[in-house]
Enzyme design. Structure first.
Site: not given
Ligand SMILES: NC(=O)c1ccc[n+]([C@@H]2O[C@H](COP(=O)([O-])OP(=O)(O)OC[C@H]3O[C@@H](n4cnc5c(N)ncnc54)[C@H](O)[C@@H]3O)[C@@H](O)[C@H]2O)c1
Length: 323
Positions: A127, A152
């Site tokens: 991130s 985070y």
């Molecule tokens: N969306 C953004 O703007 C953004 C920005 C920077 C980084 N990220 C990173 O990208 C990745 C995906 O983000 P997103 O926005 O799709 O979030 P999201 O919450 O939609 O997806 C994360 C998924 O991980 C699953 N999860 C959580 N804990 C878990 C566990 N212990 N075991 C198995 N599954 C688990 C959740 O159920 C969820 O479906 C994350 O790692 C997040 O930190 C996202």
């Protein structure tokens, strides 16, 4: 280019888009997700509904910290796309222990299973928040990123460092992708674009944190997925290395302008109430994407002016109560 991929967080916002894209290109995709209750499970089910019967898709409902679940899911994979995480900034301030458990403990479990089953190609979803508020803009991968300002962000930086250790000890080839605020169809409901669309479309008041001058580099999920696919391809090259790579649009969008764009797309006048900025939120993000261009031929296409109306169209179809 195709192969066998394990996607963690497969039912999440970015994960489900990635699964669709890889399957479309002929990959065999194994997904794992525990449907963490951070937001409505139905949204996640919808994200993967179209994939459940795809012959190239296999899904395991389970926790990445459970090696007994993770190991069989990973068997046969050539490469892992690790996206499972607790992903909100503000909730991490209220519950740092859970964030450490999933984002640090889960990443440790995942890397260990990779090692034991012999998968050495990993793409890790990190991130822009790891840069904190001290980094020079645009954010460069050269920045030490040692001053995160939320639990985070600290857990994502820890995940990056864990990946670097596995390169050093076990010759892993890792792409650490620093995503900059991702949006698009099925965006997480806690994120600003989705939340503001919901509030403006129902004539509710937006809580604007700060004076509206804060800036984000909003990145369309289609551009992120293109970058992820290029990174997965890049891991096929020879040599152990852990490369950190920014994936953004490299554009700064003011919060006040974002609200205006959403209001315009919804044909509604936003009602805004101003509150102090939230601790843990960085003031500004903007990616230097020269490294992504060089290593991945990354070339983001979707401007915020095009992406917001697209998002609003999806929202109307999904929820039906927008103007
Ligand atoms: N969306 C953004 O703007 C953004 C920005 C920077 C980084 N990220 C990173 O990208 C990745 C995906 O983000 P997103 O926005 O799709 O979030 P999201 O919450 O939609 O997806 C994360 C998924 O991980 C699953 N999860 C959580 N804990 C878990 C566990 N212990 N075991 C198995 N599954 C688990 C959740 O159920 C969820 O479906 C994350 O790692 C997040 O930190 C996202």
């Amino acid at each position: 280019m195709s192969g066998r991929l394990l996607v963690t967080g497969a039912a999440g916002f970015i994960g489900s888009h990635a699964c669709h894209a890889f399957l479309h290109k002929g990959w065999q995709v194994a997904g794992i997700d525990n449907f963490d209750p951070f937001y409505d499970r139905r949204m996640k089910e919808e994200g993967i509904a179209g994939l459940r019967n795809h012959k190239g898709f296999r899904f395991t409902e389970g926790d990445i910290r459970d090696v007994g679940v993770l190991e069989p899911a990973m068997r046969g994979a050539d490469v892992v796309l690790h996206l499972a995480a607790l992903a909100g900034v503000q909730p991490s301030i209220d519950d740092p222990e859970s964030y450490v458990s999933v984002n640090v403990g889960g990443t440790a479990a995942l890397l260990e299973v990779c090692r034991t089953v012999g998968v050495r190609r990993v793409v890790f979803g990190s991130s822009s928040s790891v840069y904190g508020d001290a980094a020079r803009v645009p954010f460069s991968e050269e920045d030490p990123a040692v001053a995160p300002i939320s639990p985070y962000a600290a857990t994502k930086r820890a995940g990056e460092l864990q990946c670097a250790v596995y390169t050093h000890l076990y010759d892993f080839r890792v792409a650490v992708l620093r995503f900059f605020t991702v949006y698009g169809h099925r965006q997480r409901p806690d994120l600003a674009i989705h939340k503001f669309t919901r509030l403006i479309s129902t004539d509710q008041t937006i809580r604007q944190l700060g004076d509206g001058s804060s800036e984000r580099d909003y990145t369309h999920v289609d551009d992120i997925v293109a970058g992820v696919m290029a990174a997965v391809d890049w891991t096929r090259q020879e040599g152990p290395v852990c490369e950190i790579i920014n994936l953004g649009e490299s554009t700064r969008v003011r919060l006040s302008y974002l609200i205006e764009l959403i209001g315009h797309a919804l044909h509604r006048e936003p009602r805004v109430q101003v509150y102090p900025p939230a601790p843990g939120d960085v003031y500004r993000t903007c990616a230097d994407i020269s490294k992504a261009k060089r290593l991945l031929a990354y070339d983001p296409q979707i401007t915020i002016e095009d992406g917001i109306p697209q998002f609003v169209d999806w929202y109307r179809t999904a929820y039906g109560h927008a103007a």
